[in-house]
Write a protein that holds these residues in place. Structure first.
Motif, PDB file in Angstrom:
ATOM      1  N   GLY A   1      17.985  52.284 -17.496  1.00  0.00           N
ATOM      2  CA  GLY A   1      19.218  51.760 -18.060  1.00  0.00           C
ATOM      3  C   GLY A   1      19.804  52.601 -19.168  1.00  0.00           C
TER       4      GLY A   1
ATOM      5  N   TRP B   1      23.135  49.853 -13.616  1.00  0.00           N
ATOM      6  CA  TRP B   1      23.638  49.005 -14.693  1.00  0.00           C
ATOM      7  C   TRP B   1      23.899  47.574 -14.220  1.00  0.00           C
TER       8      TRP B   1
ATOM      9  N   THR C   1      20.556  45.873 -14.879  1.00  0.00           N
ATOM     10  CA  THR C   1      20.085  45.764 -16.264  1.00  0.00           C
ATOM     11  C   THR C   1      20.413  44.418 -16.899  1.00  0.00           C
TER      12      THR C   1
ATOM     13  N   ASN D   1      26.381  47.754 -25.998  1.00  0.00           N
ATOM     14  CA  ASN D   1      25.122  47.313 -25.410  1.00  0.00           C
ATOM     15  C   ASN D   1      24.417  46.265 -26.261  1.00  0.00           C
TER      16      ASN D   1
ATOM     17  N   ASN E   1      28.998  46.367 -10.680  1.00  0.00           N
ATOM     18  CA  ASN E   1      27.967  45.756 -11.517  1.00  0.00           C
ATOM     19  C   ASN E   1      27.869  44.242 -11.369  1.00  0.00           C
TER      20      ASN E   1
END
Length: 296
Positions: free
Chosen positions: A231, A20, A23, A85, A258
């Motif tokens: 992802g 992640w 991503t 998201n 992240n």
């Protein structure tokens, strides 16, 4: 010695912490070619379709698509996927991927704040309050890092959207833990990803223009495929497994890692990195650490 379930859960945690983090840059590349909600919605629906064969691998009980199951997973999908998201993808049209990851690293703090209003009534102490204050100070430093951006309403709206996304993801994570379906965990994830993506596709025509779409953009298509497989499909399954076997406060701390992955990767591909970005990173990660310390 850790049991096999715990070892696999920690492996899943490490996987999402790394994947992640990557991503954010993949999203940045993809939204340069495609409208954000359309890209994110198609990504999630495609991931859900890819999960269908997994439903029948090792299934011990027949599928039971009750109204309660569908409703709960639709709510989780809306919070985690549509808001958590989709809004991040939309914000990355105007916010650098490293900055987006830094703001989203406040997600564990959102879990604490949301816990204050839940039935469990999360306790708050001096460490928790201090950690939340330090985390929000880190967001303020992000603004200081690029004074010129403060005059851009789109940039400010993007930062606000990222903060909203952290609460959407945090709230969805709490509900995912509470409404766990041990009989068919893969079905849960499939439905959450599908509903979240479907809502994004329904929102896209209202909020986005389709003029100028670069349908055949090899770099963007490759990033989109990476987002679908790694992802969404694999990472969401890993996240669901980790939440099942580990405390939610620990699992959501993947957000510590992240930003480091995203900032370093973004810098490698030309995104700016300065002392203010480093200070924001230290404040936010330190704040999240204090919050989790305060929670024991």
């Amino acid at each position: 010695m850790l049991g096999s379930n715990k070892r696999l859960a920690y492996g899943c945690y490490a996987f999402i912490a790394l994947v992640w983090g990557t991503t954010y840059l993949a999203i940045k590349v993809a939204v340069a070619a495609y409208p954000a909600f359309l890209m994110a919605g198609a990504r999630q629906v495609a991931a859900a379709l890819c999960m269908i064969p997994l439903l029948f691998i090792g299934a011990k009980k027949p599928l039971n698509l009750s109204g309660t199951l569908l409703g709960r997973n639709a709510i989780i999908g809306f919070l985690m996927i549509t808001i958590g998201n989709g809004v991040v993808s939309w914000a990355e049209q105007v916010v650098p991927s490293g900055v987006a990851a830094l703001v989203c690293s406040m997600m564990p703090i959102s879990v604490v704040l949301l816990g204050l209003f839940s039935r469990s009534r999360t306790a708050v102490n001096a460490l928790t309050i201090g950690g939340m204050a330090l985390g929000f100070a880190g967001v303020a430093v992000i603004f200081r890092a690029d004074v010129a951006a403060l005059s851009n309403p789109k940039y400010l709206t993007g930062i606000g959207g990222l903060l909203l996304a952290t609460f959407g993801w945090g709230g969805g994570s709490l509900l995912m833990k509470r409404w766990s379906n041990p009989a068919h965990p893969t079905l849960d994830v499939l439905l959450q990803v599908f509903f979240g993506g479907l809502f994004l596709l329904l929102l896209s025509p209202t909020f986005e223009s389709y003029s100028g779409i670069q349908w055949w953009n090899p770099q963007a298509l490759l990033c989109w495929a990476y987002l679908v497989i790694f992802g969404s499909m694999l990472a969401m399954l890993a996240y669901r497994y980790a939440l099942k076997h580990l405390p939610v406060s620990f699992v959501t701390s993947y957000a510590y890692i992240n930003p480091l992955v995203a900032v370093l990767l973004g810098t490698f591909f030309g995104e700016p990195l300065n002392i203010w970005t480093g200070l924001a990173f230290a404040c936010i990660i330190g704040g999240v650490a204090l919050v989790n310390r305060g929670k024991g």
